[in-house]
Write an enzyme that holds these catalytic residues in place. Structure first.
Site: not given
Length: 613
Positions: A386, A372, A351, A327, A366
Protein backbone atom coordinates in the site's frame (compact mmCIF):
# COMPACT_ATOMS: atom_id res chain seq x y z
CA UNK A 1 137.40 11.46 -70.59
CA UNK A 2 136.39 12.52 -67.08
CA UNK A 3 133.03 10.82 -66.08
CA UNK A 4 132.62 12.71 -62.78
CA UNK A 5 129.22 14.45 -62.57
CA UNK A 6 129.76 17.95 -61.29
CA UNK A 7 126.35 18.00 -59.47
CA UNK A 8 126.47 14.55 -57.80
CA UNK A 9 127.29 14.64 -54.03
CA UNK A 10 127.70 11.35 -52.11
CA UNK A 11 127.64 13.18 -48.82
CA UNK A 12 124.34 14.81 -49.66
CA UNK A 13 122.82 11.50 -50.65
CA UNK A 14 123.94 9.90 -47.40
CA UNK A 15 122.39 12.74 -45.44
CA UNK A 16 119.17 12.44 -47.43
CA UNK A 17 119.05 8.68 -46.86
CA UNK A 18 119.63 9.10 -43.12
CA UNK A 19 116.82 11.72 -43.01
CA UNK A 20 114.41 9.43 -44.81
CA UNK A 21 115.38 6.52 -42.62
CA UNK A 22 114.83 8.59 -39.48
CA UNK A 23 111.47 9.83 -40.72
CA UNK A 24 110.33 6.36 -41.70
CA UNK A 25 111.57 4.87 -38.47
CA UNK A 26 109.92 7.63 -36.44
CA UNK A 27 106.64 7.15 -38.31
CA UNK A 28 106.75 3.42 -37.67
CA UNK A 29 107.56 3.96 -34.02
CA UNK A 30 104.71 6.48 -33.76
CA UNK A 31 102.23 4.15 -35.43
CA UNK A 32 103.32 1.20 -33.31
CA UNK A 33 103.09 3.41 -30.21
CA UNK A 34 99.57 4.47 -31.17
CA UNK A 35 98.62 0.84 -31.80
CA UNK A 36 100.13 -0.28 -28.52
CA UNK A 37 98.49 2.65 -26.71
CA UNK A 38 95.12 1.82 -28.20
CA UNK A 39 95.64 -1.82 -27.36
CA UNK A 40 96.52 -0.87 -23.77
CA UNK A 41 93.49 1.44 -23.62
CA UNK A 42 91.10 -1.27 -24.81
CA UNK A 43 92.65 -4.22 -23.02
CA UNK A 44 93.59 -2.60 -19.72
CA UNK A 45 91.84 0.70 -19.11
CA UNK A 46 88.47 -0.26 -20.74
CA UNK A 47 88.74 -3.96 -20.02
CA UNK A 48 85.71 -4.19 -17.72
CA UNK A 49 83.47 -2.21 -20.03
CA UNK A 50 84.18 -4.22 -23.14
CA UNK A 51 84.30 -7.47 -21.27
CA UNK A 52 80.78 -6.70 -20.04
CA UNK A 53 79.66 -5.91 -23.59
CA UNK A 54 81.18 -9.10 -24.87
CA UNK A 55 79.46 -11.09 -22.17
CA UNK A 56 76.12 -9.41 -22.89
CA UNK A 57 76.42 -10.46 -26.53
CA UNK A 58 77.44 -13.98 -25.54
CA UNK A 59 75.15 -14.35 -22.49
CA UNK A 60 71.45 -13.46 -22.55
CA UNK A 61 69.02 -13.20 -19.65
CA UNK A 62 65.61 -14.48 -20.75
CA UNK A 63 62.43 -13.90 -18.72
CA UNK A 64 60.21 -16.86 -17.81
CA UNK A 65 56.59 -15.80 -17.41
CA UNK A 66 54.78 -17.18 -14.35
CA UNK A 67 51.60 -19.23 -14.68
CA UNK A 68 48.54 -17.11 -13.91
CA UNK A 69 46.56 -18.24 -10.88
CA UNK A 70 43.39 -20.27 -11.43
CA UNK A 71 39.90 -19.36 -10.24
CA UNK A 72 37.56 -21.92 -8.66
CA UNK A 73 33.97 -21.80 -7.45
CA UNK A 74 33.05 -22.77 -3.87
CA UNK A 75 32.87 -26.45 -4.82
CA UNK A 76 36.23 -26.59 -6.62
CA UNK A 77 34.83 -26.24 -10.14
CA UNK A 78 37.34 -24.50 -12.41
CA UNK A 79 36.00 -21.16 -13.68
CA UNK A 80 39.16 -19.63 -15.17
CA UNK A 81 41.94 -21.88 -16.44
CA UNK A 82 45.06 -21.69 -18.62
CA UNK A 83 45.37 -23.50 -21.95
CA UNK A 84 48.38 -23.98 -24.21
CA UNK A 85 48.46 -21.50 -27.06
CA UNK A 86 51.03 -20.92 -29.80
CA UNK A 87 52.18 -17.38 -30.63
CA UNK A 88 54.28 -15.97 -33.45
CA UNK A 89 57.14 -13.62 -32.54
CA UNK A 90 60.07 -12.08 -34.41
CA UNK A 91 63.68 -11.87 -33.23
CA UNK A 92 64.86 -8.76 -35.08
CA UNK A 93 68.57 -9.60 -34.86
CA UNK A 94 67.96 -12.88 -36.70
CA UNK A 95 65.99 -11.33 -39.55
CA UNK A 96 68.04 -10.28 -42.58
CA UNK A 97 65.29 -8.03 -43.93
CA UNK A 98 62.45 -7.28 -41.50
CA UNK A 99 60.16 -5.72 -44.11
CA UNK A 100 60.56 -8.67 -46.44
CA UNK A 101 59.98 -11.11 -43.56
CA UNK A 102 56.68 -9.46 -42.63
CA UNK A 103 55.58 -9.50 -46.26
CA UNK A 104 56.30 -13.22 -46.51
CA UNK A 105 54.44 -13.93 -43.25
CA UNK A 106 51.46 -11.84 -44.43
CA UNK A 107 51.30 -13.87 -47.63
CA UNK A 108 51.00 -17.07 -45.59
CA UNK A 109 48.68 -16.12 -42.71
CA UNK A 110 46.37 -13.21 -41.98
CA UNK A 111 47.87 -10.33 -40.01
CA UNK A 112 45.42 -7.62 -38.99
CA UNK A 113 46.29 -3.93 -39.06
CA UNK A 114 45.99 -3.92 -35.28
CA UNK A 115 48.52 -6.73 -34.93
CA UNK A 116 50.99 -5.00 -37.23
CA UNK A 117 50.52 -1.68 -35.44
CA UNK A 118 51.12 -3.23 -32.01
CA UNK A 119 54.19 -5.06 -33.36
CA UNK A 120 55.84 -1.85 -34.60
CA UNK A 121 55.03 -0.03 -31.37
CA UNK A 122 56.74 -2.77 -29.35
CA UNK A 123 59.62 -2.72 -31.81
CA UNK A 124 60.34 0.92 -31.04
CA UNK A 125 60.52 0.32 -27.31
CA UNK A 126 63.67 -0.42 -25.41
CA UNK A 127 64.46 -4.14 -25.35
CA UNK A 128 67.29 -6.61 -24.82
CA UNK A 129 69.35 -8.00 -27.74
CA UNK A 130 67.67 -11.03 -29.33
CA UNK A 131 64.48 -10.39 -27.33
CA UNK A 132 61.49 -11.58 -29.34
CA UNK A 133 58.68 -9.18 -30.27
CA UNK A 134 55.14 -10.57 -30.38
CA UNK A 135 53.45 -10.45 -33.78
CA UNK A 136 50.38 -12.71 -33.50
CA UNK A 137 48.77 -14.52 -30.56
CA UNK A 138 46.81 -17.76 -30.44
CA UNK A 139 47.68 -19.32 -33.79
CA UNK A 140 45.25 -21.84 -35.20
CA UNK A 141 46.43 -25.36 -36.01
CA UNK A 142 46.34 -24.49 -39.71
CA UNK A 143 48.46 -21.37 -39.15
CA UNK A 144 50.96 -23.36 -37.08
CA UNK A 145 51.27 -25.93 -39.87
CA UNK A 146 51.77 -23.29 -42.57
CA UNK A 147 54.49 -21.54 -40.59
CA UNK A 148 56.23 -24.83 -39.79
CA UNK A 149 56.37 -25.87 -43.45
CA UNK A 150 57.77 -22.47 -44.46
CA UNK A 151 60.09 -21.97 -41.51
CA UNK A 152 63.22 -22.48 -43.65
CA UNK A 153 62.75 -19.12 -45.43
CA UNK A 154 61.22 -17.20 -42.51
CA UNK A 155 64.54 -16.47 -40.83
CA UNK A 156 63.90 -14.51 -37.63
CA UNK A 157 60.35 -15.79 -36.98
CA UNK A 158 59.68 -17.84 -33.86
CA UNK A 159 56.64 -19.90 -32.87
CA UNK A 160 56.47 -20.56 -29.13
CA UNK A 161 53.98 -22.20 -26.76
CA UNK A 162 52.47 -20.04 -24.02
CA UNK A 163 49.64 -20.40 -21.54
CA UNK A 164 46.56 -18.39 -22.43
CA UNK A 165 43.50 -17.70 -20.26
CA UNK A 166 40.28 -19.58 -20.95
CA UNK A 167 36.82 -19.31 -19.38
CA UNK A 168 35.00 -22.67 -19.66
CA UNK A 169 31.58 -21.22 -18.77
CA UNK A 170 31.81 -18.26 -21.14
CA UNK A 171 29.16 -15.62 -20.64
CA UNK A 172 27.85 -17.12 -17.38
CA UNK A 173 30.72 -15.58 -15.43
CA UNK A 174 31.77 -12.78 -17.79
CA UNK A 175 30.92 -9.86 -15.51
CA UNK A 176 31.91 -11.47 -12.23
CA UNK A 177 35.26 -12.92 -13.32
CA UNK A 178 35.95 -10.25 -15.92
CA UNK A 179 38.63 -11.10 -18.48
CA UNK A 180 42.28 -10.64 -19.31
CA UNK A 181 43.47 -8.93 -22.46
CA UNK A 182 46.65 -8.00 -24.25
CA UNK A 183 48.59 -5.18 -22.60
CA UNK A 184 47.96 -1.99 -24.55
CA UNK A 185 50.11 1.09 -25.19
CA UNK A 186 48.80 3.08 -22.24
CA UNK A 187 49.12 0.20 -19.80
CA UNK A 188 52.66 -0.75 -20.82
CA UNK A 189 53.83 2.76 -19.91
CA UNK A 190 52.30 2.55 -16.41
CA UNK A 191 53.04 -1.06 -15.46
CA UNK A 192 56.13 -2.18 -13.56
CA UNK A 193 58.43 -3.46 -16.35
CA UNK A 194 60.04 -5.97 -14.01
CA UNK A 195 56.75 -7.60 -12.96
CA UNK A 196 55.41 -7.81 -16.50
CA UNK A 197 58.57 -8.91 -18.33
CA UNK A 198 57.58 -11.80 -20.57
CA UNK A 199 53.87 -11.38 -19.74
CA UNK A 200 51.52 -10.53 -22.59
CA UNK A 201 48.18 -9.97 -20.77
CA UNK A 202 46.68 -8.53 -17.61
CA UNK A 203 43.26 -8.36 -15.95
CA UNK A 204 41.01 -5.80 -17.56
CA UNK A 205 37.71 -6.14 -15.64
CA UNK A 206 36.06 -8.01 -12.78
CA UNK A 207 37.98 -10.24 -10.41
CA UNK A 208 40.76 -10.58 -12.98
CA UNK A 209 41.41 -6.86 -12.54
CA UNK A 210 40.71 -6.61 -8.81
CA UNK A 211 43.07 -9.47 -7.91
CA UNK A 212 45.66 -8.86 -10.67
CA UNK A 213 48.57 -8.67 -8.24
CA UNK A 214 47.64 -12.01 -6.64
CA UNK A 215 46.91 -13.83 -9.90
CA UNK A 216 49.98 -12.54 -11.77
CA UNK A 217 52.77 -14.27 -9.82
CA UNK A 218 56.46 -13.36 -10.10
CA UNK A 219 58.57 -13.58 -13.23
CA UNK A 220 61.55 -15.95 -13.37
CA UNK A 221 64.76 -15.78 -15.42
CA UNK A 222 67.23 -18.05 -17.17
CA UNK A 223 70.76 -17.11 -18.22
CA UNK A 224 71.84 -18.73 -21.50
CA UNK A 225 74.94 -18.70 -23.68
CA UNK A 226 74.27 -17.91 -27.35
CA UNK A 227 76.23 -17.86 -30.58
CA UNK A 228 76.59 -14.91 -32.94
CA UNK A 229 73.13 -15.66 -34.43
CA UNK A 230 71.48 -15.64 -31.04
CA UNK A 231 70.97 -19.41 -30.91
CA UNK A 232 71.13 -20.88 -27.42
CA UNK A 233 74.22 -23.01 -26.85
CA UNK A 234 73.80 -23.91 -23.20
CA UNK A 235 71.87 -22.99 -20.05
CA UNK A 236 74.02 -21.25 -17.45
CA UNK A 237 71.56 -20.45 -14.67
CA UNK A 238 67.82 -20.56 -13.98
CA UNK A 239 65.56 -18.86 -11.42
CA UNK A 240 62.11 -20.42 -11.61
CA UNK A 241 59.05 -18.15 -11.68
CA UNK A 242 56.55 -18.10 -8.82
CA UNK A 243 53.09 -18.92 -10.10
CA UNK A 244 50.12 -16.68 -9.29
CA UNK A 245 47.82 -17.49 -6.39
CA UNK A 246 44.61 -19.40 -7.04
CA UNK A 247 41.31 -17.80 -6.05
CA UNK A 248 38.50 -19.75 -4.39
CA UNK A 249 35.15 -18.01 -4.63
CA UNK A 250 31.85 -18.08 -2.76
CA UNK A 251 30.14 -18.29 -6.16
CA UNK A 252 28.33 -21.54 -6.95
CA UNK A 253 28.53 -22.25 -10.68
CA UNK A 254 25.20 -24.13 -10.54
CA UNK A 255 23.30 -21.16 -9.12
CA UNK A 256 25.13 -18.81 -11.47
CA UNK A 257 24.12 -20.82 -14.54
CA UNK A 258 20.55 -21.04 -13.27
CA UNK A 259 20.47 -17.26 -12.85
CA UNK A 260 21.56 -16.74 -16.45
CA UNK A 261 19.01 -19.23 -17.73
CA UNK A 262 16.26 -17.33 -15.91
CA UNK A 263 17.42 -14.02 -17.38
CA UNK A 264 17.64 -15.33 -20.94
CA UNK A 265 16.12 -12.82 -23.36
CA UNK A 266 15.84 -10.15 -20.65
CA UNK A 267 17.88 -7.24 -19.36
CA UNK A 268 18.50 -7.29 -15.66
CA UNK A 269 20.42 -8.72 -12.75
CA UNK A 270 20.22 -11.39 -10.06
CA UNK A 271 22.29 -11.34 -6.86
CA UNK A 272 22.26 -14.12 -4.26
CA UNK A 273 24.03 -13.68 -0.91
CA UNK A 274 24.78 -16.29 1.75
CA UNK A 275 23.54 -14.61 4.91
CA UNK A 276 25.78 -16.35 7.48
CA UNK A 277 29.03 -15.59 5.66
CA UNK A 278 28.26 -12.57 3.48
CA UNK A 279 29.57 -14.51 0.46
CA UNK A 280 28.03 -13.90 -2.96
CA UNK A 281 26.63 -17.18 -4.30
CA UNK A 282 25.49 -15.79 -7.64
CA UNK A 283 25.82 -12.45 -9.39
CA UNK A 284 24.43 -12.38 -12.90
CA UNK A 285 24.02 -9.48 -15.30
CA UNK A 286 22.13 -9.93 -18.56
CA UNK A 287 22.65 -9.76 -21.42
CA UNK A 288 26.23 -10.94 -21.22
CA UNK A 289 29.14 -11.62 -23.60
CA UNK A 290 31.86 -14.18 -24.27
CA UNK A 291 35.01 -13.13 -22.37
CA UNK A 292 37.17 -15.57 -24.36
CA UNK A 293 36.99 -13.22 -27.34
CA UNK A 294 39.03 -10.62 -25.44
CA UNK A 295 41.90 -12.86 -24.34
CA UNK A 296 43.95 -12.86 -27.53
CA UNK A 297 42.55 -9.61 -28.90
CA UNK A 298 38.97 -9.05 -30.04
CA UNK A 299 38.40 -7.83 -33.60
CA UNK A 300 37.30 -4.25 -34.25
CA UNK A 301 34.04 -5.52 -35.74
CA UNK A 302 33.12 -7.71 -32.76
CA UNK A 303 34.09 -5.04 -30.24
CA UNK A 304 32.09 -2.39 -32.11
CA UNK A 305 29.04 -4.66 -32.10
CA UNK A 306 29.32 -5.06 -28.32
CA UNK A 307 29.89 -1.39 -27.54
CA UNK A 308 27.17 -0.10 -29.87
CA UNK A 309 24.51 -2.65 -28.94
CA UNK A 310 21.39 -1.11 -27.38
CA UNK A 311 21.33 -4.11 -25.00
CA UNK A 312 24.63 -2.98 -23.38
CA UNK A 313 26.07 -6.49 -22.88
CA UNK A 314 29.36 -5.13 -21.48
CA UNK A 315 27.52 -3.17 -18.75
CA UNK A 316 27.52 -4.91 -15.36
CA UNK A 317 24.00 -4.25 -14.15
CA UNK A 318 24.52 -6.05 -10.83
CA UNK A 319 27.14 -3.54 -9.67
CA UNK A 320 26.62 -0.52 -11.91
CA UNK A 321 22.94 -0.57 -12.82
CA UNK A 322 21.17 2.10 -10.77
CA UNK A 323 17.40 1.66 -10.40
CA UNK A 324 14.71 3.18 -8.20
CA UNK A 325 14.12 0.43 -5.60
CA UNK A 326 10.37 0.99 -5.53
CA UNK A 327 8.37 -0.86 -2.91
CA UNK A 328 11.27 -3.16 -2.00
CA UNK A 329 12.34 -0.49 0.53
CA UNK A 330 9.03 -0.52 2.40
CA UNK A 331 10.22 -3.03 5.05
CA UNK A 332 13.16 -0.70 5.82
CA UNK A 333 10.99 2.38 6.21
CA UNK A 334 8.43 0.36 8.16
CA UNK A 335 11.18 -0.63 10.60
CA UNK A 336 12.23 3.02 10.78
CA UNK A 337 8.73 4.14 11.71
CA UNK A 338 8.42 1.46 14.40
CA UNK A 339 11.90 2.06 15.78
CA UNK A 340 11.37 5.83 15.93
CA UNK A 341 8.11 5.30 17.77
CA UNK A 342 6.08 7.44 15.36
CA UNK A 343 3.73 4.48 14.82
CA UNK A 344 3.03 1.19 16.57
CA UNK A 345 1.60 -2.10 15.38
CA UNK A 346 -1.94 -0.81 15.89
CA UNK A 347 -1.51 2.41 13.88
CA UNK A 348 -4.04 2.49 11.02
CA UNK A 349 -5.02 4.68 8.10
CA UNK A 350 -7.81 4.81 5.54
CA UNK A 351 -6.67 4.50 1.95
CA UNK A 352 -8.87 6.17 -0.68
CA UNK A 353 -6.29 5.40 -3.36
CA UNK A 354 -4.32 8.62 -3.05
CA UNK A 355 -2.60 10.95 -0.59
CA UNK A 356 -2.51 14.74 -0.40
CA UNK A 357 -0.13 16.92 1.56
CA UNK A 358 -1.69 19.57 3.80
CA UNK A 359 -2.73 22.67 1.83
CA UNK A 360 -2.12 20.92 -1.48
CA UNK A 361 -4.47 19.51 -4.10
CA UNK A 362 -1.86 17.34 -5.76
CA UNK A 363 -2.70 13.66 -5.47
CA UNK A 364 0.01 11.08 -4.94
CA UNK A 365 -1.71 8.00 -6.27
CA UNK A 366 -1.62 4.48 -4.91
CA UNK A 367 -0.90 1.71 -7.43
CA UNK A 368 -4.37 0.31 -6.72
CA UNK A 369 -7.19 2.45 -8.06
CA UNK A 370 -9.70 3.10 -5.28
CA UNK A 371 -7.19 2.21 -2.62
CA UNK A 372 -6.96 -0.64 -0.12
CA UNK A 373 -9.83 0.43 2.15
CA UNK A 374 -10.03 1.31 5.82
CA UNK A 375 -7.99 0.19 8.80
CA UNK A 376 -4.76 -0.39 6.92
CA UNK A 377 -1.83 -0.99 9.27
CA UNK A 378 1.86 -1.55 8.56
CA UNK A 379 1.45 -5.30 8.11
CA UNK A 380 -1.20 -4.72 5.44
CA UNK A 381 0.89 -1.98 3.84
CA UNK A 382 3.86 -4.35 3.37
CA UNK A 383 1.79 -7.39 2.38
CA UNK A 384 -0.40 -5.52 -0.13
CA UNK A 385 2.26 -2.90 -0.94
CA UNK A 386 0.00 0.00 0.00
CA UNK A 387 1.67 3.21 -1.21
CA UNK A 388 -0.73 5.49 0.62
CA UNK A 389 0.33 4.15 4.02
CA UNK A 390 3.94 5.08 3.35
CA UNK A 391 2.95 8.44 1.87
CA UNK A 392 1.30 9.13 5.24
CA UNK A 393 4.58 8.42 7.04
CA UNK A 394 5.90 11.69 5.60
CA UNK A 395 3.55 13.50 8.01
CA UNK A 396 5.34 11.69 10.85
CA UNK A 397 8.98 11.41 9.69
CA UNK A 398 11.25 13.91 7.95
CA UNK A 399 13.62 13.12 5.11
CA UNK A 400 16.39 13.09 7.72
CA UNK A 401 14.88 9.96 9.29
CA UNK A 402 14.42 8.24 5.94
CA UNK A 403 18.01 9.13 5.08
CA UNK A 404 19.38 7.84 8.38
CA UNK A 405 17.74 4.41 8.10
CA UNK A 406 18.25 4.11 4.36
CA UNK A 407 21.95 4.85 4.81
CA UNK A 408 22.18 2.35 7.68
CA UNK A 409 20.96 -0.36 5.28
CA UNK A 410 23.52 0.68 2.68
CA UNK A 411 21.70 3.05 0.32
CA UNK A 412 23.77 5.80 -1.30
CA UNK A 413 27.12 4.11 -0.60
CA UNK A 414 29.23 1.36 -2.12
CA UNK A 415 28.81 -2.02 -0.50
CA UNK A 416 32.58 -2.57 -0.62
CA UNK A 417 32.35 -5.79 -2.61
CA UNK A 418 35.72 -6.96 -3.94
CA UNK A 419 35.06 -5.81 -7.48
CA UNK A 420 36.14 -2.68 -9.40
CA UNK A 421 33.82 0.07 -10.67
CA UNK A 422 30.92 -0.45 -8.24
CA UNK A 423 28.48 2.48 -8.21
CA UNK A 424 26.95 3.84 -5.02
CA UNK A 425 23.46 4.86 -6.09
CA UNK A 426 21.65 7.75 -4.41
CA UNK A 427 20.08 8.07 -0.96
CA UNK A 428 18.47 11.50 -1.27
CA UNK A 429 18.84 14.03 1.54
CA UNK A 430 18.70 17.77 2.02
CA UNK A 431 22.44 18.13 1.61
CA UNK A 432 22.52 15.83 -1.42
CA UNK A 433 19.88 17.84 -3.28
CA UNK A 434 21.54 21.13 -2.47
CA UNK A 435 24.90 19.88 -3.67
CA UNK A 436 23.68 17.92 -6.71
CA UNK A 437 20.80 20.13 -7.87
CA UNK A 438 21.40 23.45 -6.08
CA UNK A 439 17.82 23.24 -4.80
CA UNK A 440 16.19 23.06 -1.41
CA UNK A 441 14.34 20.00 -0.19
CA UNK A 442 10.53 19.85 -0.39
CA UNK A 443 8.09 17.62 1.46
CA UNK A 444 6.87 16.31 -1.89
CA UNK A 445 10.36 14.92 -2.42
CA UNK A 446 10.01 12.98 0.83
CA UNK A 447 6.69 11.53 -0.37
CA UNK A 448 8.41 10.05 -3.42
CA UNK A 449 11.30 8.73 -1.31
CA UNK A 450 8.85 6.92 1.01
CA UNK A 451 7.96 4.43 -1.76
CA UNK A 452 11.45 4.13 -3.22
CA UNK A 453 10.91 6.51 -6.12
CA UNK A 454 11.91 10.11 -6.76
CA UNK A 455 15.65 10.64 -6.57
CA UNK A 456 16.38 7.28 -4.92
CA UNK A 457 18.63 4.95 -6.90
CA UNK A 458 20.01 1.59 -5.80
CA UNK A 459 22.04 -1.19 -7.37
CA UNK A 460 21.01 -4.87 -7.31
CA UNK A 461 23.97 -5.67 -5.04
CA UNK A 462 22.76 -3.00 -2.59
CA UNK A 463 19.26 -4.50 -2.59
CA UNK A 464 20.71 -7.94 -1.85
CA UNK A 465 22.81 -6.53 1.01
CA UNK A 466 19.76 -4.69 2.37
CA UNK A 467 17.72 -7.92 2.30
CA UNK A 468 20.49 -9.90 3.99
CA UNK A 469 20.60 -7.17 6.66
CA UNK A 470 16.87 -7.51 7.29
CA UNK A 471 17.10 -11.31 7.39
CA UNK A 472 20.00 -11.25 9.88
CA UNK A 473 18.22 -8.69 12.07
CA UNK A 474 20.61 -5.87 11.39
CA UNK A 475 23.97 -7.59 10.85
CA UNK A 476 25.37 -5.70 7.86
CA UNK A 477 28.25 -7.57 6.22
CA UNK A 478 30.40 -6.49 3.29
CA UNK A 479 29.59 -8.81 0.38
CA UNK A 480 32.54 -10.79 -0.94
CA UNK A 481 33.27 -12.97 -3.97
CA UNK A 482 36.67 -14.37 -2.95
CA UNK A 483 36.71 -16.50 0.19
CA UNK A 484 38.84 -15.34 3.08
CA UNK A 485 40.69 -17.63 5.44
CA UNK A 486 37.96 -17.58 8.07
CA UNK A 487 35.24 -18.11 5.42
CA UNK A 488 32.99 -15.75 7.39
CA UNK A 489 33.03 -12.03 6.75
CA UNK A 490 32.93 -9.77 9.80
CA UNK A 491 29.88 -7.68 10.61
CA UNK A 492 30.58 -4.17 9.35
CA UNK A 493 27.90 -2.64 11.53
CA UNK A 494 24.94 -3.76 13.60
CA UNK A 495 21.58 -2.00 13.27
CA UNK A 496 20.05 -2.07 16.73
CA UNK A 497 16.27 -2.45 16.50
CA UNK A 498 13.86 -4.16 18.91
CA UNK A 499 13.40 -7.90 18.36
CA UNK A 500 9.64 -7.35 18.34
CA UNK A 501 9.97 -4.98 15.41
CA UNK A 502 12.20 -7.42 13.52
CA UNK A 503 9.65 -10.20 14.14
CA UNK A 504 6.80 -7.99 12.96
CA UNK A 505 8.47 -7.06 9.68
CA UNK A 506 9.69 -10.63 9.05
CA UNK A 507 6.13 -11.89 9.49
CA UNK A 508 4.83 -9.19 7.16
CA UNK A 509 7.37 -10.16 4.48
CA UNK A 510 6.44 -13.83 4.89
CA UNK A 511 2.81 -12.93 4.30
CA UNK A 512 3.79 -11.13 1.07
CA UNK A 513 4.40 -14.66 -0.27
CA UNK A 514 2.22 -16.88 1.91
CA UNK A 515 -0.64 -14.55 2.92
CA UNK A 516 -4.04 -14.56 1.24
CA UNK A 517 -3.56 -10.97 0.02
CA UNK A 518 0.20 -11.02 -0.50
CA UNK A 519 1.42 -9.47 -3.74
CA UNK A 520 3.69 -12.49 -4.37
CA UNK A 521 1.29 -15.19 -3.20
CA UNK A 522 1.43 -16.71 -6.68
CA UNK A 523 4.84 -18.25 -6.00
CA UNK A 524 3.84 -20.01 -2.75
CA UNK A 525 2.19 -23.04 -4.33
CA UNK A 526 3.99 -26.28 -3.49
CA UNK A 527 6.61 -24.67 -1.24
CA UNK A 528 7.98 -26.86 1.55
CA UNK A 529 9.77 -23.91 3.13
CA UNK A 530 8.84 -20.30 3.90
CA UNK A 531 9.95 -17.32 1.83
CA UNK A 532 9.89 -13.76 3.17
CA UNK A 533 9.91 -11.19 0.38
CA UNK A 534 8.82 -7.86 -1.02
CA UNK A 535 7.72 -7.02 -4.53
CA UNK A 536 8.50 -3.80 -6.37
CA UNK A 537 7.27 -2.30 -9.63
CA UNK A 538 9.17 0.77 -10.73
CA UNK A 539 7.84 3.42 -13.06
CA UNK A 540 10.23 4.24 -15.90
CA UNK A 541 8.30 7.16 -17.40
CA UNK A 542 6.19 9.75 -15.65
CA UNK A 543 2.42 9.34 -15.99
CA UNK A 544 0.23 12.43 -15.81
CA UNK A 545 -2.40 12.53 -13.09
CA UNK A 546 -5.32 12.13 -15.46
CA UNK A 547 -3.66 9.38 -17.50
CA UNK A 548 -3.65 5.64 -16.90
CA UNK A 549 -0.59 3.45 -17.48
CA UNK A 550 -1.18 0.93 -20.29
CA UNK A 551 1.69 -1.52 -20.67
CA UNK A 552 0.35 -2.87 -23.96
CA UNK A 553 0.37 0.58 -25.54
CA UNK A 554 3.81 1.48 -24.14
CA UNK A 555 7.10 0.79 -25.89
CA UNK A 556 9.03 -1.96 -24.09
CA UNK A 557 11.89 0.37 -23.19
CA UNK A 558 9.39 2.58 -21.30
CA UNK A 559 7.61 -0.19 -19.40
CA UNK A 560 7.96 -0.66 -15.65
CA UNK A 561 10.92 -2.47 -14.11
CA UNK A 562 10.10 -5.62 -12.13
CA UNK A 563 11.83 -6.08 -8.75
CA UNK A 564 11.70 -8.63 -5.97
CA UNK A 565 13.79 -9.12 -2.83
CA UNK A 566 13.50 -12.09 -0.50
CA UNK A 567 15.21 -14.34 2.03
CA UNK A 568 14.64 -17.99 2.93
CA UNK A 569 13.94 -20.09 4.85
CA UNK A 570 12.13 -17.50 6.89
CA UNK A 571 12.64 -19.30 10.22
CA UNK A 572 16.40 -19.73 9.77
CA UNK A 573 17.49 -17.51 6.85
CA UNK A 574 20.30 -18.87 4.68
CA UNK A 575 20.17 -16.80 1.50
CA UNK A 576 19.02 -13.37 0.40
CA UNK A 577 18.02 -12.69 -3.20
CA UNK A 578 17.55 -9.48 -5.21
CA UNK A 579 16.01 -9.56 -8.69
CA UNK A 580 15.77 -6.64 -11.15
CA UNK A 581 14.31 -7.24 -14.62
CA UNK A 582 14.20 -4.16 -16.81
CA UNK A 583 10.95 -3.22 -18.55
CA UNK A 584 9.33 -6.53 -17.61
CA UNK A 585 6.29 -5.08 -15.82
CA UNK A 586 4.98 -6.26 -12.46
CA UNK A 587 7.41 -7.39 -9.81
CA UNK A 588 4.88 -9.90 -8.47
CA UNK A 589 4.29 -11.63 -11.81
CA UNK A 590 7.75 -11.32 -13.40
CA UNK A 591 10.49 -11.01 -10.78
CA UNK A 592 9.00 -13.08 -7.91
CA UNK A 593 8.73 -16.33 -9.94
CA UNK A 594 12.41 -15.96 -10.87
CA UNK A 595 13.32 -15.68 -7.19
CA UNK A 596 11.25 -18.79 -6.40
CA UNK A 597 13.22 -20.81 -8.98
CA UNK A 598 16.55 -19.53 -7.65
CA UNK A 599 15.58 -20.44 -4.09
CA UNK A 600 14.29 -23.84 -5.13
CA UNK A 601 17.62 -24.48 -6.86
CA UNK A 602 19.51 -23.46 -3.72
CA UNK A 603 17.42 -25.74 -1.50
CA UNK A 604 18.01 -28.57 -3.96
CA UNK A 605 21.78 -27.99 -4.01
CA UNK A 606 21.99 -27.45 -0.23
CA UNK A 607 19.24 -29.61 1.35
CA UNK A 608 20.82 -29.06 4.77
CA UNK A 609 19.32 -25.54 4.63
CA UNK A 610 15.92 -27.21 5.16
CA UNK A 611 17.10 -29.10 8.24
CA UNK A 612 14.59 -28.98 11.04
CA UNK A 613 11.87 -27.34 8.95
Amino acid sequence: MDNHHPFKSPQFERQQFRARLFFGTSLMVLLVSILLGRYYYLQVIKYEKFMTRSESNRVLVEPIAPTRGLIYDRNGVLLAQNRISFSLSVVIERADDLGLLLEEISSLITLSDKEKSQFYKQLNRRRRPFESVLLKMDLSEEEQAILAVNQYHLQGSLVTAKLLREYPFGQNFAHALGYVGRINDHEIDTLDPVLYTGTLVLGKTGLEKKYENDLLGRVGYQTVEVNNRGRMMRLLQRESPIDGKDLHLYLDYRLQRQAYRLLEGEKGAIVVIEIDTGGVLAMASAPSFNPNEFVSGISHKSYSELTHSSELPLFDRALRGQYPPGSTVKPVYGLAALDEGVINENYRISDPGYFKLPNSEHKYRDWKKGGHGNNIHLHDAIVQSCDTFFYNLTNLMSIDTFDRYGSAFGFGQKTGIDMPLERKGIMPSRSWKQEARSMRWYTGDTVNVSIGQGYTLTTPIQLAVMTAGIASRGEMRTPQLVQNQQNILPVKRKIEISENHWNYVHQSMEDVVHGAKGTARGISKGLNYKIAGKTGTVQVIKIKQEEKYDAGATAKRNRDHALFVAFAPRENPKIAVAIVIENAGSGSSQAAPVARKIMDAYMNFYPEALGGL
